[in-house]
Design a protein around this motif. Structure first.
Motif, PDB file in Angstrom:
ATOM      1  N   VAL A 130      -7.468 -44.959  17.913  1.00 45.56           N
ATOM      2  CA  VAL A 130      -6.359 -44.482  19.080  1.00 45.56           C
ATOM      3  C   VAL A 130      -5.150 -44.107  18.270  1.00 45.56           C
ATOM      4  N   ARG A 131      -5.106 -42.961  18.346  1.00 45.62           N
ATOM      5  CA  ARG A 131      -3.777 -42.367  17.851  1.00 45.62           C
ATOM      6  C   ARG A 131      -2.500 -42.046  18.836  1.00 45.62           C
ATOM      7  N   ASP A 132      -3.160 -42.061  19.991  1.00 48.11           N
ATOM      8  CA  ASP A 132      -2.053 -41.693  21.105  1.00 48.11           C
ATOM      9  C   ASP A 132      -2.650 -42.019  22.527  1.00 48.11           C
ATOM     10  N   ALA A 133      -1.859 -43.425  23.030  1.00 48.96           N
ATOM     11  CA  ALA A 133      -2.562 -43.857  24.134  1.00 48.96           C
ATOM     12  C   ALA A 133      -2.392 -43.093  25.382  1.00 48.96           C
ATOM     13  N   ARG A 134      -1.891 -41.867  25.321  1.00 46.89           N
ATOM     14  CA  ARG A 134      -1.928 -41.112  26.529  1.00 46.89           C
ATOM     15  C   ARG A 134      -3.250 -40.478  26.877  1.00 46.89           C
ATOM     16  N   TRP A 135      -4.171 -40.594  25.741  1.00 49.29           N
ATOM     17  CA  TRP A 135      -5.264 -40.181  25.924  1.00 49.29           C
ATOM     18  C   TRP A 135      -6.295 -41.125  26.874  1.00 49.29           C
ATOM     19  N   GLY A 136      -6.803 -40.191  27.779  1.00 40.98           N
ATOM     20  CA  GLY A 136      -7.747 -40.913  28.869  1.00 40.98           C
ATOM     21  C   GLY A 136      -8.673 -41.698  28.233  1.00 40.98           C
ATOM     22  N   GLY A 182      -9.902 -42.735  31.672  1.00 40.24           N
ATOM     23  CA  GLY A 182     -11.153 -42.222  31.727  1.00 40.24           C
ATOM     24  C   GLY A 182     -11.206 -41.025  31.064  1.00 40.24           C
ATOM     25  N   GLU A 183     -12.311 -40.475  30.967  1.00 43.79           N
ATOM     26  CA  GLU A 183     -12.539 -39.006  30.221  1.00 43.79           C
ATOM     27  C   GLU A 183     -12.072 -38.052  30.971  1.00 43.79           C
ATOM     28  N   GLY A 184     -10.995 -37.165  30.570  1.00 46.11           N
ATOM     29  CA  GLY A 184     -10.066 -36.274  31.206  1.00 46.11           C
ATOM     30  C   GLY A 184      -9.082 -36.667  31.993  1.00 46.11           C
ATOM     31  N   CYS A 185      -8.922 -38.310  32.128  1.00 48.22           N
ATOM     32  CA  CYS A 185      -7.674 -38.762  32.802  1.00 48.22           C
ATOM     33  C   CYS A 185      -6.605 -39.074  31.987  1.00 48.22           C
ATOM     34  N   ASP A 186      -5.841 -38.071  31.417  1.00 49.26           N
ATOM     35  CA  ASP A 186      -4.755 -38.232  30.408  1.00 49.26           C
ATOM     36  C   ASP A 186      -3.571 -38.173  31.249  1.00 49.26           C
ATOM     37  N   VAL A 187      -2.664 -38.706  30.735  1.00 48.62           N
ATOM     38  CA  VAL A 187      -1.222 -39.022  31.122  1.00 48.62           C
ATOM     39  C   VAL A 187      -0.147 -38.328  30.414  1.00 48.62           C
ATOM     40  N   GLU A 188       1.011 -38.114  30.679  1.00 47.54           N
ATOM     41  CA  GLU A 188       2.068 -37.571  30.283  1.00 47.54           C
ATOM     42  C   GLU A 188       2.994 -38.742  29.593  1.00 47.54           C
ATOM     43  N   LEU A 189       3.245 -39.845  30.335  1.00 52.98           N
ATOM     44  CA  LEU A 189       3.938 -40.811  29.787  1.00 52.98           C
ATOM     45  C   LEU A 189       3.121 -42.185  30.088  1.00 52.98           C
ATOM     46  N   LEU A 190       3.497 -43.046  29.209  1.00 51.11           N
ATOM     47  CA  LEU A 190       2.835 -44.541  29.404  1.00 51.11           C
ATOM     48  C   LEU A 190       3.710 -45.218  30.521  1.00 51.11           C
TER      49      LEU A 190
END
Length: 780
Positions: free
Chosen positions: A165-171, A522-530
């Motif tokens: 994990v490098r960026d927890a916004r990744w889905g 989940g896959e393709g469920c990325d977010v802009e902010l945590l």
């Protein structure tokens, strides 16, 4: 006379070579593709699955040439396991009878959090595996998953995920093991060992760099230097290949510095095969070869895409025939691809099939779960329905133990465990829903969502059910308060009223897994902010304002900033999609039946907008006066509390100075000073204050989970090879440099209990992929 490829006295390589010499070009390419199918719930042959990126597959036209793989026969539509096994065996018979060499297909399935089939055990997601810091338990789980898959005729599993994990916004954070390469490597290696021990081909994915996409967006480009790639992204794969011996690797979707992984010969051939010695198959991530044309723009047509991938080292196109069919044949006819490249990939495929017994003259398509049945039963599907159990008591016990060890207690002001509470208000969108327990690759979510009228296939009690059972002497009142990602505040008033009348509030927040925007994780469920999805933070703040103690209980796929809760909540309990036994595990921690022992595999951010961020960061990535933003975590990597306490003492350094080819030795005492049995995870962090290239302030180089009874002490003896201080130097080679080091013996990355000053002497030493990878931790 027995054909050479069926001669079991020959080795697999010789058999594969003999078969290659006998095959026509179309027969060769047919072994390099899969067909996406779904088993029949009536026990008939599988049916081709249709997807937006596929043309219809004509099996009658394809099968006379043979078939390399069957894609997800159990994981495409809900099917009774016994009838799915029957459907697969009938299809294999058809495949064998249709091609002149009698070669069956290799069947693969997803197994990210359990065999992704209807009725199979739904284990915790990989992020929970990381939270256990217990590779042995993960190995046992993977072996159980593998046995279930093999019993119904499956040969290959598309797991584990080794992305750091490098960026927890990744889905897809929920699919990873954590943000530290050593933790990822050790846990993933154990999973590989377990799966392979059951006869299932493990598939390392996604090779390499998928998790480092810009802004945490799925399939986005990767901007990464060679040292970050070498020291953060690649080590888990290197470890798993050396120690797990997986037989397959899946390329990543992404491009790094403009070079797609599927078209990178230095990665897929130079590093993977020539340097690391991998001899198995490289399979395409689904449609990944087609993406060379559609998304990356490095190929002008399907033939160019096929040529690029094949030359780079991709052996098998998944999930179905797209580029390695006629487009690949066209490249050979045009002279742009030599047939030797096809033979190279084919040899790897056929060697694997020979090793699996698929080329043996007495190969039998009847899987072990159907073996020994009355032959008449195999002609009567209804007699088989319900006869195979993929969710046995032993599986559930493993799932429960994993879930319990993965629960992380982040904060506790003494409110937990919940004993002698007259009235408890269980509030929140994840209080009474099974969706709070499952990740996006669990069958009920991944496939079941498309079939809402089909039963779940497994028992999935909710947190409300299990908490009521665990606290039977207390009155439990339940309200959602808000939806996971809704905007309706009409439930707030009821939630606040229940909180006012309760002794304590258990607030169940978090995620709902889904695919491509149909969930919050989940896959393709990325977010802009945590920040917590929907109105959950507002609900949390409203309940904190009431004044009743609030225990925040998170059932999620990624870490979230928790705002005021970090300082004002009575307790915070973190669980990452804990699977079918997860509600019981979380209720066990809340009630005190389970003493929490999980540790964070990813940092919990202090603020929602500080990504990308990781504990594995250099000095310039820390908080300072030169920036108005503060990336400091609310709870750092490795953090996790217990209902007992541990003392660390008696440090003795036996060998604190050594050459760059030597090792350090020291020991200390760990004691349980509390009044109940518990487990502590001893964590070893290396700090290199002066190096020739910038280093992270600290990095995990070892750990050991230790269980102690009340008052019990253990002497812990540690040996640290100098190789663990290695890093990629200025010239791009891995080196061990002389100089001063500091090793922290810690309860977390933010809680060092003992410090060991170390010194490396002698010349700079180059090391390679044969270097030592582990510290030795012995508990007496």
């Amino acid at each position: 006379m027995t054909p050479l490829w069926q001669d079991t006295t020959l080795d697999a390589d010789a058999r594969a070579d003999a078969l290659i010499r006998a095959m026509t070009l179309p027969e060769k390419t047919a072994q390099l593709v899969g067909v996406w199918v779904g088993a029949s719930d009536e026990g008939g042959e599988v049916a081709p699955h249709q997807h937006d990126l596929e043309e219809p597959v004509d099996l009658d036209a394809l099968l006379p040439y043979g078939l390399g793989q069957l894609t997800r026969p159990f994981g495409t539509v809900p099917v009774d396991p016994a009838l799915g096994a029957l459907s697969l065996l009938r299809t294999q018979r058809r495949i064998v009878e249709a091609n002149r060499f009698g070669i069956p297909a290799l069947a693969h399935e997803e197994c990210l959090a359990g065999f992704a089939a209807w009725g199979a055990t739904a284990y915790p997601v990989p992020l929970s595996w990381g939270a256990t810091f217990n590779p042995d338990l993960v190995r046992s789980m993977a072996a159980a998953i593998g046995r279930d898959m093999r019993s119904v005729g499956v040969h290959q599993g598309l797991a584990p995920v080794l992305d750091v994990v490098r960026d927890a916004r990744w889905g897809r954070v929920e699919e990873t093991i954590g943000e530290d390469p050593y933790l990822v490597g050790t846990v993933a290696t154990a999973y590989v060992q377990g799966l392979e021990s059951a006869g299932i081909i493990a598939t390392l994915k996604h090779f390499a760099g998928y998790s480092a996409s810009r802004a945490g967006r799925n399939l986005a480009p990767v901007s990464m230097g060679p040292r970050e790639r070498a020291d953060v992204i690649l080590p888990p794969f290197e470890m798993a290949l050396r120690e797990g011996r997986p037989r397959s690797v899946m390329h990543a979707y992404t491009d790094t510095d403009g070079l797609p992984s599927a078209a990178d010969p230095d990665l897929l051939t130079g590093l993977l095969r020539d340097t690391w010695g991998f001899t198995g198959t490289v399979v395409a991530d689904y449609f990944g070869i087609a993406f060379l044309k559609l998304l990356h723009g490095v190929a002008g047509d399907w033939s160019e895409a096929a040529a690029l991938a094949l030359a780079s080292g991709v052996d098998v196109e998944l999930p179905t025939v797209k580029t390695f069919g006629q487009p690949l044949l066209d490249t050979v006819a045009a002279g742009t691809v030599p047939e030797q490249l096809i033979d190279r990939a084919l040899r790897r495929v056929l060697v694997q099939k020979a090793q699996l017994g698929l080329l043996d003259p007495d190969w039998d398509p009847v899987p072990t779960a159907l073996a020994g049945r009355d032959p008449e039963h195999l002609e009567d599907p209804e007699a088989l329905r319900g006869s195979i159990d993929l969710d046995r008591a032993g599986n559930r016990a493993l799932a429960r133990e994993l879930a319990e060890q993965a629960v992380v207690l982040l904060r506790n002001d003494g409110t937990l465990p919940l004993t002698n509470r007259q009235r408890i208000a269980l509030i929140g969108p994840n209080a009474d829903t099974v969706r709070a327990l499952l990740g996006c690759y669990a069958f009920p979510v991944h496939v079941g969502d498309q079939h809402p009228d089909v039963p779940l296939g497994i028992e999935l009690p909710t947190l409300a059910t299990e908490l009521a059972a665990a606290l039977a002497d207390s009155e439990l009142v339940v309200a959602a308060g808000a939806a996971v990602d809704g905007t309706d505040t009409s439930g707030f008033a009821e939630a606040v009223e229940l909180a006012r009348g309760a002794d304590v509030v258990v607030l169940a927040l978090g995620d709902r897994a889904g695919l491509f925007g149909r969930g919050t994780s989940g896959e393709g469920c990325d977010v802009e902010l945590l920040e917590l999805p929907g109105l959950q933070q507002q609900l949390l703040d409203a309940l904190l304002d009431v004044g009743t103690p609030v225990v925040v209980t998170l059932l999620a796929g990624r870490p979230y900033a928790l705002g005021r809760a970090v300082h004002e909540a009575a307790g915070i309990v973190q669980s990452f999609f804990p699977g079918e036994e997860g509600a019981r595990a979380v209720a066990g921690v809340l009630s005190g039946r389970v003493n929490p022992s999980g540790k964070l595999p990813v940092s919990v951010p202090g603020r929602p907008g500080v990504q990308p961020s990781s504990y594995l960061a250099a000095r310039l990535a820390q908080a300072g006066e030169v920036s108005s933003t503060d990336p400091t975590a609310a709870y750092g990597f490795g953090h996790g509390l217990s209902y007992t306490s541990f003392d660390w003492s008696g440090l003795r350094v036996e060998q604190g100075s050594t050459g760059t080819d030597g090792e350090f030795r020291f020991e200390f005492t760990l004691g349980n000073s509390g009044d109940r049995e518990g487990s502590e995870v001893v964590q070893l962090y290396l700090h290199d204050p002066v190096a020739s290239v910038v280093q992270p302030v600290q990095r995990l180089i070892g750990y050991r989970r230790i269980r102690l009874a009340p008052g019990e002490q253990a002497r812990v003896r540690v040996t640290v090879p100098a190789d663990l201080a290695s890093f990629t130097g200025r010239e791009g080679h891995r080196i061990v440099e002389p100089g001063a080091l500091e090793l922290g013996i810690a309860a977390s990355s933010t809680d060092t209990r003992l410090s060991v000053p170390l010194t490396l002497t002698g010349p700079v030493r180059a090391v390679d992929h044969t270097r030592r990878l582990h510290a030795t931790v012995i508990v007496d």
